[in-house]
Write an enzyme that holds these catalytic residues in place. Structure first.
Site, short mmCIF file in Angstrom:
data_model
loop_
_atom_site.label_atom_id
_atom_site.label_comp_id
_atom_site.label_asym_id
_atom_site.label_seq_id
_atom_site.Cartn_x
_atom_site.Cartn_y
_atom_site.Cartn_z
N HIS A 16 0.84 -1.21 0.00
CA HIS A 16 0.00 0.00 0.00
C HIS A 16 0.87 1.26 0.00
O HIS A 16 0.61 2.20 -0.75
CB HIS A 16 -0.88 0.05 1.27
CG HIS A 16 -1.95 -0.98 1.34
ND1 HIS A 16 -2.19 -1.72 2.48
CD2 HIS A 16 -2.88 -1.39 0.44
CE1 HIS A 16 -3.21 -2.55 2.27
NE2 HIS A 16 -3.64 -2.37 1.03
N LYS A 40 -16.01 -6.77 5.84
CA LYS A 40 -15.08 -7.56 6.64
C LYS A 40 -15.06 -7.03 8.08
O LYS A 40 -15.11 -5.82 8.29
CB LYS A 40 -13.67 -7.43 6.06
CG LYS A 40 -13.59 -7.71 4.57
CD LYS A 40 -12.27 -7.21 3.99
CE LYS A 40 -12.29 -7.13 2.48
NZ LYS A 40 -11.17 -6.38 1.91
N ARG A 90 -2.29 -6.25 -7.98
CA ARG A 90 -1.19 -7.18 -7.72
C ARG A 90 -1.14 -8.28 -8.77
O ARG A 90 -0.09 -8.62 -9.28
CB ARG A 90 -1.36 -7.84 -6.35
CG ARG A 90 -1.03 -6.94 -5.19
CD ARG A 90 -1.54 -7.53 -3.92
NE ARG A 90 -2.97 -7.75 -3.99
CZ ARG A 90 -3.74 -8.07 -2.97
NH1 ARG A 90 -3.22 -8.24 -1.78
NH2 ARG A 90 -5.04 -8.23 -3.13
N SER A 128 -3.09 -7.63 3.35
CA SER A 128 -3.34 -7.33 4.76
C SER A 128 -3.66 -8.61 5.52
O SER A 128 -3.22 -8.81 6.65
CB SER A 128 -4.50 -6.34 4.90
OG SER A 128 -4.15 -5.10 4.36
O1 PNS Z 1 -9.13 -2.61 0.57
P1 PNS Z 1 -10.48 -3.06 0.03
O2 PNS Z 1 -11.27 -3.74 1.14
O3 PNS Z 1 -10.35 -3.91 -1.20
O4 PNS Z 1 -11.27 -1.73 -0.39
C1 PNS Z 1 -12.58 -1.78 -0.93
C2 PNS Z 1 -13.13 -0.34 -1.12
C3 PNS Z 1 -13.11 0.40 0.21
C4 PNS Z 1 -12.25 0.39 -2.10
C5 PNS Z 1 -14.58 -0.43 -1.65
O5 PNS Z 1 -15.32 -1.28 -0.83
C6 PNS Z 1 -15.26 0.93 -1.74
O6 PNS Z 1 -14.98 1.71 -2.63
N1 PNS Z 1 -16.16 1.23 -0.76
C7 PNS Z 1 -16.81 2.50 -0.64
C8 PNS Z 1 -18.34 2.42 -0.87
C9 PNS Z 1 -18.65 2.50 -2.36
O7 PNS Z 1 -18.52 3.51 -2.99
N2 PNS Z 1 -19.06 1.34 -2.92
C10 PNS Z 1 -19.39 1.18 -4.33
C11 PNS Z 1 -18.17 0.72 -5.13
S1 PNS Z 1 -18.57 0.39 -6.81
#
Ligand code: PNS
Length: 159
Positions: A16, A40, A90, A128
């Site tokens: 990250h 999660k 990745r 993570s």
């Molecule tokens: O590190 P992660 O868990 O892969 O991150 C996922 C994240 C936070 C990027 C995704 O869940 C997100 O964008 N959440 C915000 C809510 C939102 O806008 N959801 C619609 C996405 S199309």
């Protein structure tokens, strides 16, 4: 241009931080955005993840850290004047989910473009969840997370 880099960061990994540092070199300002309520169950509460990221990003003057709570990423980005969402990739296995999110985010807010950065090869195996498992089982996480994040993990898994 302002960009946002969203994620769970539970915890932030060296992968990250590599993406953060490279994106900070590309954009005038980068907002690292901690998603507070993902599906999660997190190890670190959102304020702990913010504190950890602030410690890790301290040497990068154009990087700030904020929390995304109960709202869409594209709405946050639009409100803050951000025109780009940064994501790290990745492996091919990341692609399908990221592609889906990028297309949905573009449909929700066409002004905000998703930009993918490929991970550096030495971080391609990092996640993570694997870092948490190693720390939980007493393994050495040096180098897997930024130095500033090590005390946070040691605090969680003190024996
Ligand atoms: O590190 P992660 O868990 O892969 O991150 C996922 C994240 C936070 C990027 C995704 O869940 C997100 O964008 N959440 C915000 C809510 C939102 O806008 N959801 C619609 C996405 S199309």
């Amino acid at each position: 241009m302002i960009a946002v880099y969203p994620g769970s960061f539970d915890p932030v990994t060296s992968g990250h931080l590599d993406i953060i540092a490279r994106a900070a070199g590309m954009f005038e300002r980068l907002i690292v955005l901690v998603a507070a309520n993902s599906s999660k169950a997190p190890l670190f509460a959102a304020p702990e993840r913010v504190e950890m990221l602030r410690a890790c990003c301290a040497p990068l003057p154009n990087v700030s850290v904020d929390t995304l709570e109960r709202r869409l990423l594209v709405d946050y980005a639009t409100e803050r004047g951000a025109r780009a969402i940064v994501k790290g990739l990745r492996a091919v296995s990341d692609f399908e989910y990221e592609f889906q999110m990028a297309l949905l985010n573009r449909r929700l807010q066409p002004q905000v473009e998703t930009v993918f950065l490929m991970t550096s090869a030495e971080h391609s195996y990092l996640s993570s969840s694997i870092v948490k498992e190693i720390a939980r089982l007493g393994g050495d996480i040096t180098g897997l997370v930024p130095d500033a994040a090590v005390p946070f993990l040691e605090g969680k898994f003190a024996r």
